[in-house]
Design a protein around this motif. Structure first.
Motif, PDB file in Angstrom:
ATOM      1  N   ARG A 160       0.821  -1.211   0.000  1.00  0.00           N
ATOM      2  CA  ARG A 160       0.000   0.000   0.000  1.00  0.00           C
ATOM      3  C   ARG A 160       0.852   1.258   0.000  1.00  0.00           C
ATOM      4  NH1 ARG A 160      -3.663   0.966   4.405  1.00  0.00           N
ATOM      5  NH2 ARG A 160      -4.824   2.167   2.934  1.00  0.00           N
TER       6      ARG A 160
ATOM      7  N   ARG B 208      -0.217  -3.255  10.071  1.00  0.00           N
ATOM      8  CA  ARG B 208      -0.052  -2.236   9.052  1.00  0.00           C
ATOM      9  C   ARG B 208       1.390  -2.160   8.613  1.00  0.00           C
ATOM     10  NH1 ARG B 208      -4.198   2.060   9.204  1.00  0.00           N
ATOM     11  NH2 ARG B 208      -5.801   1.070  10.458  1.00  0.00           N
TER      12      ARG B 208
ATOM     13  N   LEU C  27      -5.837  -1.609  -1.760  1.00  0.00           N
ATOM     14  CA  LEU C  27      -5.294  -0.293  -1.442  1.00  0.00           C
ATOM     15  C   LEU C  27      -6.107   0.412  -0.373  1.00  0.00           C
ATOM     16  CD1 LEU C  27      -4.334   1.136  -4.935  1.00  0.00           C
ATOM     17  CD2 LEU C  27      -2.883   0.034  -3.256  1.00  0.00           C
TER      18      LEU C  27
ATOM     19  N   GLU D 144      -6.322  -3.690   4.417  1.00  0.00           N
ATOM     20  CA  GLU D 144      -6.622  -5.115   4.486  1.00  0.00           C
ATOM     21  C   GLU D 144      -8.005  -5.388   5.038  1.00  0.00           C
ATOM     22  OE1 GLU D 144      -3.666  -7.314   6.593  1.00  0.00           O
ATOM     23  OE2 GLU D 144      -2.061  -6.242   5.566  1.00  0.00           O
ATOM     24  N   GLU D 145      -8.364  -4.636   6.106  1.00  0.00           N
ATOM     25  CA  GLU D 145      -9.626  -4.925   6.772  1.00  0.00           C
ATOM     26  C   GLU D 145     -10.791  -4.604   5.865  1.00  0.00           C
ATOM     27  OE1 GLU D 145      -8.523  -2.519   9.918  1.00  0.00           O
ATOM     28  OE2 GLU D 145      -7.355  -4.088  10.895  1.00  0.00           O
TER      29      GLU D 145
ATOM     30  N   ALA E 206     -13.945  -6.985   3.786  1.00  0.00           N
ATOM     31  CA  ALA E 206     -15.368  -6.672   3.792  1.00  0.00           C
ATOM     32  C   ALA E 206     -15.897  -6.417   2.385  1.00  0.00           C
ATOM     33  CB  ALA E 206     -15.622  -5.446   4.666  1.00  0.00           C
TER      34      ALA E 206
ATOM     35  N   LYS F 126     -14.195  -5.776  13.765  1.00  0.00           N
ATOM     36  CA  LYS F 126     -13.289  -6.315  12.744  1.00  0.00           C
ATOM     37  C   LYS F 126     -13.398  -7.838  12.652  1.00  0.00           C
ATOM     38  CE  LYS F 126      -9.979  -2.584  12.790  1.00  0.00           C
ATOM     39  NZ  LYS F 126      -8.815  -2.022  13.502  1.00  0.00           N
TER      40      LYS F 126
ATOM     41  N   TYR G 165     -16.655  -8.362  10.699  1.00  0.00           N
ATOM     42  CA  TYR G 165     -16.639  -8.097   9.254  1.00  0.00           C
ATOM     43  C   TYR G 165     -15.420  -8.716   8.558  1.00  0.00           C
ATOM     44  CZ  TYR G 165     -13.788  -3.689   9.754  1.00  0.00           C
ATOM     45  OH  TYR G 165     -12.832  -2.749  10.006  1.00  0.00           O
TER      46      TYR G 165
ATOM     47  N   GLY H 102     -12.205  -8.636   9.035  1.00  0.00           N
ATOM     48  CA  GLY H 102     -10.903  -7.976   8.952  1.00  0.00           C
ATOM     49  C   GLY H 102      -9.899  -8.728   9.804  1.00  0.00           C
TER      50      GLY H 102
ATOM     51  N   VAL I 109     -19.377  -2.429   5.129  1.00  0.00           N
ATOM     52  CA  VAL I 109     -18.653  -1.872   6.259  1.00  0.00           C
ATOM     53  C   VAL I 109     -18.231  -0.437   5.972  1.00  0.00           C
ATOM     54  CG1 VAL I 109     -16.603  -2.102   7.685  1.00  0.00           C
ATOM     55  CG2 VAL I 109     -17.770  -4.139   6.848  1.00  0.00           C
TER      56      VAL I 109
ATOM     57  N   GLU J   7     -10.839   3.614   8.811  1.00  0.00           N
ATOM     58  CA  GLU J   7      -9.675   3.699   7.946  1.00  0.00           C
ATOM     59  C   GLU J   7     -10.066   4.388   6.647  1.00  0.00           C
ATOM     60  OE1 GLU J   7      -6.189   0.651   6.892  1.00  0.00           O
ATOM     61  OE2 GLU J   7      -8.185  -0.172   6.929  1.00  0.00           O
TER      62      GLU J   7
ATOM     63  N   GLU K 220      -7.716   6.500   4.806  1.00  0.00           N
ATOM     64  CA  GLU K 220      -6.610   6.997   3.995  1.00  0.00           C
ATOM     65  C   GLU K 220      -6.399   6.024   2.838  1.00  0.00           C
ATOM     66  OE1 GLU K 220      -2.722   6.134   5.255  1.00  0.00           O
ATOM     67  OE2 GLU K 220      -3.354   5.198   7.106  1.00  0.00           O
ATOM     68  N   VAL K 221      -6.310   6.565   1.658  1.00  0.00           N
ATOM     69  CA  VAL K 221      -6.047   5.752   0.484  1.00  0.00           C
ATOM     70  C   VAL K 221      -4.748   6.278  -0.108  1.00  0.00           C
ATOM     71  CG1 VAL K 221      -6.903   5.046  -1.772  1.00  0.00           C
ATOM     72  CG2 VAL K 221      -8.486   5.417   0.092  1.00  0.00           C
ATOM     73  N   PRO K 222      -3.751   5.414  -0.238  1.00  0.00           N
ATOM     74  CA  PRO K 222      -2.440   5.923  -0.589  1.00  0.00           C
ATOM     75  C   PRO K 222      -2.300   6.372  -2.036  1.00  0.00           C
ATOM     76  CG  PRO K 222      -2.394   3.545  -0.389  1.00  0.00           C
ATOM     77  CD  PRO K 222      -3.748   3.981   0.002  1.00  0.00           C
ATOM     78  N   PHE K 223      -3.253   6.067  -2.877  1.00  0.00           N
ATOM     79  CA  PHE K 223      -3.092   6.418  -4.282  1.00  0.00           C
ATOM     80  C   PHE K 223      -4.193   7.344  -4.747  1.00  0.00           C
ATOM     81  CE2 PHE K 223      -0.913   2.373  -3.825  1.00  0.00           C
ATOM     82  CZ  PHE K 223       0.327   2.698  -4.344  1.00  0.00           C
TER      83      PHE K 223
ATOM     84  N   ILE L 105     -13.709   5.027  -6.081  1.00  0.00           N
ATOM     85  CA  ILE L 105     -13.817   4.454  -4.735  1.00  0.00           C
ATOM     86  C   ILE L 105     -15.199   3.830  -4.543  1.00  0.00           C
ATOM     87  CG2 ILE L 105     -13.866   5.021  -2.271  1.00  0.00           C
ATOM     88  CD1 ILE L 105     -11.129   5.481  -3.016  1.00  0.00           C
TER      89      ILE L 105
ATOM     90  N   ARG M 146     -20.093   4.033  -0.939  1.00  0.00           N
ATOM     91  CA  ARG M 146     -19.542   2.759  -1.383  1.00  0.00           C
ATOM     92  C   ARG M 146     -20.355   1.593  -0.789  1.00  0.00           C
ATOM     93  NH1 ARG M 146     -14.007   1.767   0.972  1.00  0.00           N
ATOM     94  NH2 ARG M 146     -15.214   0.644   2.517  1.00  0.00           N
TER      95      ARG M 146
END
Lengths: 353, 258
Positions: free
Chosen positions: A102, A162, A240, A243-244, A248, B46, B49, B51, B80, B84, B86-89, B96, B151
């Motif tokens: 990521r 992470r 991206l 993972e969690e 889902a 988690k 769902y 994770g 879900v 979290e 943040e999306v790095p790209f 999305i 989403r």
């Protein structure tokens, strides 16, 4: 104006971009084949190539010399093809590793995977561990080396589920130093066992020794890996998001991660076995691809592959022209171009946090 | 029963994070999970769902064992919205949201008109249709959260798991998001930080403390001055608000006596 519409970030025309890049790649291959210490005109290059196609051998009056023919068929074409395959594999390998951790700073060279592959390949050669596998023993030991390194780096840099970017980069540096050290020791203690592939070749990368026989395995691996990744592009995208979240959204994360490690090591291993370490391709190419078409892997994968091939072929042209008749290792040039880009991206990423 | 969790245990390796949790969510309910920081709310969700993988215990979703269900199937049954975000790209908002469609897609299938319609519909629902082409990274916290809900809407499941979806958002966004989810008429299991929010929106509450469920019931039963003292260690004044008819909690600073 048209071009702007095709490369429009908001709605890029994937088919048009891919066709343009394929045309560009073909032109690149023809022109690049002619370029070198002894130049052959593009017309002659194209004619020599076309006359190789069965049924076309008498299409043109031979306007070329025997020497030109030998250079094109025996030296340049395998080299250019290898450049294409290696560039594409490294770029796609970069994309894969970036999805896995990521982070867009991942690259087989930066994370020490190339060094791992090189060290295992030299070890393999020295002790003949995989010699029962014949011609492919080198590629297989390189593959094992890259797989071991990826798994190591991945495990070290995972903190509470992470990937920690500082740990990732530092463990990459440490592992590549260890592996380079190993390669050096092997080189110094058993200089004769290494034959053509000396330590310099592993560390700076070169396409100079390209032969037709080198092309088959990397090409097959590239095609298989590309098909696998293209089928799984949704999984790569979703990964991206974390993972969690990926779990889902219907992705078997553990399985996909293992598959990606396998794919990345395969591509890195077989490529490095034939070309040594050509760094930063897996960093630069995906970066520019994403600037063009965004982060969606459906587009990023094929475009990175084509751009990667084109880039490496041209850098290799420069490498053999710059100080002709001497040759620069192509890996040195990619490092000089890619290094500053890496620093820029690192700076920008830390600023965003 | 929509969701049945029995004796769920999970450990991060350093001490047990969840020590045998039982909880149930019925069809159409809005169930809240409250508790102090580090009590295991997020860990519990988690595990539910997928994770994280539970160490032991069973989870049934629509009567089927969740832990052996294919990931695609469970993704069609529950969506879900996590913390979290943040999306790095570099992704556009619509890209999305389109990821919510991925459990619906077969191996070689590409996005078709239906998917585009669902993405558009989901964005419209959240009043985000003008932002479809925007870069996700450039959005504000509230807008990002709305995209993640869009989403989930595009995912078309009828069970939502929310992991403190309104954390770090200002009050207008908090209300907007919970109001929106209420309007969807779906079954919800949500971790909630703010007790007043929990009282306003939830049908039932579970209270987690140190990895165990210590209390459960309607907000009126759970959110009493005594329970809040026991769980959070703060003094409070709990009244019934005449307009909402729900309990309303005021925390009492030191120096103010009842």
């Amino acid at each position: 104006m048209k071009l702007k519409k095709i490369f429009n970030r908001e709605n890029p025309n994937l088919l048009a971009i891919v066709i343009i890049l394929i045309v560009l790649a073909v032109v690149t291959m023809i022109v690049a084949t002619g370029l070198g210490p002894v130049s052959v005109s593009p017309q002659n290059t194209a004619k020599i190539l076309i006359s190789q196609i069965p049924g076309c051998n008498n299409l043109f009056e031979p306007t070329w010399t025997r020497v030109e023919y030998n250079i094109v068929i025996g030296l340049r074409i395998p080299r250019v093809c290898l450049g294409m395959i290696v560039g594409a594999s490294l770029a796609v390998c970069g994309v894969t590793m970036q999805a896995l951790v990521r982070n867009n700073l991942a690259d087989p060279f930066i994370l020490g995977v190339s060094s791992g592959a090189a060290a295992f390949a030299t070890l393999g050669m020295l002790f003949g561990v995989f010699s029962f596998l014949g011609t492919y023993s080198l590629s297989i030991s390189a593959f094992i080396g890259s797989a071991v390194t990826i798994i190591f780096v991945y495990m070290i840099s995972r903190v509470r589920g992470r990937i920690n970017i500082t740990q990732l980069l530092l463990s990459g540096v440490a592992i590549s130093m260890i592996m380079d050290g190993l390669t050096q020791i092997i080189k110094l203690s058993a200089p004769n066992a290494l034959g053509l592939h000396n330590a310099e070749f592993w560390m700076s990368g070169s396409l100079a020794g390209a032969k037709w026989a080198y092309l088959k395995l990397p090409l097959i691996v590239l095609i298989i890996c590309m098909i696998f990744l293209q089928i799984n592009y949704r999984g790569l995208n979703v990964l991206l998001l974390g993972e969690e979240t990926a779990g889902a959204l219907g992705v078997n994360v553990k399985l996909l991660q293992k598959e990606l490690v396998l794919v990345a090591s395969l591509m890195a291993g077989v490529t490095i076995a034939v070309s040594g370490t050509i760094g930063f391709v897996g960093l630069m190419v995906p970066h520019f691809t994403r600037l063009l078409v965004g982060g969606d892997h459906r587009k990023v994968l094929p475009i990175s592959a084509l751009l990667g091939g084109i880039l490496v072929v041209w850098v290799d042209v420069v490498a053999r022209m710059l100080i002709a008749p001497e040759e620069l290792p192509v890996g040195i040039l990619t490092a000089i171009i890619g290094g500053p880009l890496f620093i820029y991206m690192l700076k920008r990423q830390t600023k965003e946090k | 029963m929509k969701l049945e969790v029995k004796n769920l245990c999970y450990s991060y390796g350093d001490g047990d994070a969840l020590k045998g949790i039982d909880l149930e969510v019925a069809e159409g309910e809005f169930v809240g999970l409250i508790g102090p920081n580090g009590s295991g709310k997020s860990t519990a969700l988690k595990n539910i769902y997928r994770g994280l993988k539970p160490d032991s215990g069973s989870i049934l979703l629509d009567g089927e064992d969740l832990l052996t269900m294919p990931f695609k199937k469970s993704a069609l049954k529950m969506a879900v919205v996590g913390q979290e975000n943040e999306v790095p790209f570099d992704f556009m908002v619509e890209e999305i949201v389109a990821m919510g469609r991925s459990p619906h897609k077969k191996l070689f299938e590409i996005d078709n008109e239906d998917d585009k319609y669902m993405v558009h519909h989901a964005l419209e629902h959240l009043g985000m249709e003008n932002m479809a082409k925007k870069n996700y990274l450039h959005l504000s916290g509230g807008e990002k959260q709305r995209v993640l809900i869009a989403r989930a809407v595009a995912q078309e499941s009828d069970f939502y798991i929310l992991d403190e979806p309104t954390n770090h958002l200002d009050i207008s966004y908090q209300m907007q998001i919970f109001d929106f989810i209420r309007r969807l008429n779906v079954t919800v299991l949500s971790a909630i930080h703010d007790l007043n929010m929990a009282a306003l929106y939830c049908d039932r509450l579970y209270v987690l403390k140190n990895g165990e469920i210590v209390l459960s019931g309607t907000p009126e039963e759970v959110l009493t001055e005594e329970n809040i003292m026991n769980v959070y260690g703060v003094r409070s004044s709990v009244t019934t608000n005449p307009i909402t008819g729900k309990v309303s909690i005021t925390f009492l600073p030191a120096g103010i006596n009842k």
